[in-house]
Design an enzyme around this catalytic site. Structure first.
Site, PDB file in Angstrom:
ATOM      1  N   CYS A   1       0.811  -1.226   0.000  1.00  0.00           N
ATOM      2  CA  CYS A   1       0.000   0.000   0.000  1.00  0.00           C
ATOM      3  C   CYS A   1       0.843   1.275   0.000  1.00  0.00           C
ATOM      4  O   CYS A   1       0.333   2.360  -0.245  1.00  0.00           O
ATOM      5  CB  CYS A   1      -0.957  -0.006   1.190  1.00  0.00           C
TER       6      CYS A   1
ATOM      7  N   HIS B   1      -3.091   7.091   3.282  1.00  0.00           N
ATOM      8  CA  HIS B   1      -3.531   5.809   2.737  1.00  0.00           C
ATOM      9  C   HIS B   1      -4.890   5.462   3.342  1.00  0.00           C
ATOM     10  O   HIS B   1      -5.090   5.575   4.560  1.00  0.00           O
ATOM     11  CB  HIS B   1      -2.498   4.721   3.066  1.00  0.00           C
TER      12      HIS B   1
ATOM     13  N   ASN C   1     -10.049  -0.061   0.866  1.00  0.00           N
ATOM     14  CA  ASN C   1      -8.592   0.027   0.725  1.00  0.00           C
ATOM     15  C   ASN C   1      -8.202  -0.522  -0.656  1.00  0.00           C
ATOM     16  O   ASN C   1      -8.316  -1.717  -0.903  1.00  0.00           O
ATOM     17  CB  ASN C   1      -7.941  -0.793   1.847  1.00  0.00           C
TER      18      ASN C   1
END
Ligand SMILES: CC(C)(COP(=O)(O)OP(=O)(O)OC[C@H]1O[C@@H](n2cnc3c(N)ncnc32)[C@H](O)[C@@H]1OP(=O)(O)O)[C@@H](O)C(=O)NCCC(=O)NCCS
Length: 327
Positions: free
Chosen positions: A113, A254, A284
């Site tokens: 990520c 994020h 996500n």
């Protein structure tokens, strides 16, 4: 001095939307649990025939159009992803052909990520050094392809998407990527990983039967470390630039969990309404999360000239990083 300008951005989210209620029909969960524990309301899921490079292609085309740059001008292509079309070749190599780029240097970055923030910094160095003039940097992930849809601990968290930006050399510091501060700690790789299918545990009938080709996660440990490492990244880049958090107007974190974003804002003493959040709509999306949120906020006209924007990420590895943008 050469500055590295963000010339244009783009993003792509697949058409299909899966709500929390939809998921509660497949696993033992509820809209209430997912909303309160994560802030997620829905996520976009790619079609079966849409691979990582297809998501990246749409985002890249939009970024090139917004930058007003022809594909032939691009000198460097980096794709951040953990869901490459195939184990190899890289998604970047596949995308080079799909986009009709020259036979330029093209490679993937696997920093989970944190991938986009890593890729942005690698490209920044190539452009600052004068090696290349224009770079295309993309975060693209199809997490739906690697999530066990029967595991409620993980499947509710993720979604698919891609975000892209065209970087170019510039004489002025407007819209520029100023600095990046990155880190990694591989002492607990199993906290967030796909256990099998690599050289450590090649695919066998047993690995498939034991569901070892899906995302495996220790959510509680990742949660604890995420805020600490993102703080480290933010402090690192601010200290190097001799700035304080009061000098920052926006943070694009994020999008993993709204509670993690809130905890980061609290630790930094930064207002929540200046944290760019789209997690409710996307879940996500791994390497795509930051560039999608950044591109959406820019398209919505939220940023103003002279403002400073911090991108801050953490992900499997563990990896983490922050980038400073001068708008
Ligand atoms: C995964 C996460 C949302 C779990 O939230 P939490 O508040 O820590 O929840 P817990 O782990 O304490 O689990 C609480 C209970 O909910 C259950 N649960 C887990 N997922 C569930 C779901 N989708 N629906 C309903 N119940 C669920 C658990 O089984 C557990 O039950 P138990 O107490 O009977 O064992 C949270 O830990 C998290 O976001 N971690 C970081 C993950 C992340 O960001 N990963 C990506 C990094 S890039």
């Amino acid at each position: 001095m050469t500055f590295v300008r963000i010339m244009g951005m783009g993003y792509y989210l697949p058409k299909k939307v899966v709500t929390n209620d939809d998921l509660s029909k497949c696993v033992d969960t509820s809209d209430e649990w997912i909303r309160t524990r994560t802030g997620i309301v829905q996520r976009h899921i790619a079609a079966n025939n849409e691979a990582c490079s297809d998501l990246a292609l749409q985002a890249a085309k939009q970024a090139l159009t917004n930058a007003n740059i022809a594909p032939e001008a691009i000198d460097l292509l980096i794709v951040a992803t953990v869901t490459s079309d195939m184990q190899f070749p890289s998604t970047a190599a596949i995308l080079q052909a799909k986009l009709g780029l020259r036979t330029i240097m093209a490679f993937d970055i696997n920093a989970a990520c944190s991938g986009f923030v890593y890729a942005l910094d690698v490209a920044r160095h190539f452009l600052t050094n004068g090696v290349y003039r224009y770079a295309l940097v993309i975060g693209s992930d199809k997490l739906s392809a690697i999530v066990n849809w029967k595991d409620r601990n993980t499947c509710v968290l993720f979604g698919d998407g891609a975000g892209a930006c065209v970087l170019g050399q510039s004489d002025t510091n407007a819209h520029c990527v100023v600095d990046g501060f990155l880190g990694a700690d591989g002492s607990n790789p199993d906290w967030l990983c796909i256990p099998a299918g690599g050289s450590l545990q090649p695919a066998t009938a047993t690995t498939v039967a034991n569901h070892l080709h899906f995302v495996s996660m220790n959510g509680r440990e990742v949660f604890k470390v995420a805020v600490r490492r993102m703080m480290e990244a933010v402090r690192g880049v601010l200290e190097r630039q001799k700035l304080t958090i009061a000098d920052i107007q926006w943070i694009v974190p994020h999008q993993a969990n709204l509670r993690i974003i809130q905890a980061l804002a609290d630790e930094l003493g930064f207002p929540m309404d200046r944290m760019i959040c789209n997690i409710d709509q996307t879940g996500n999306t791994s390497a795509a999360s930051i560039p999608v949120a950044l591109a959406q906020a820019e398209a919505a006209g939220r940023f103003h000239p002279g403002e400073r924007i911090l991108l801050v990420a953490f992900g499997g590895g563990l990896t983490w990083g922050a980038s400073l943008i001068q708008y």
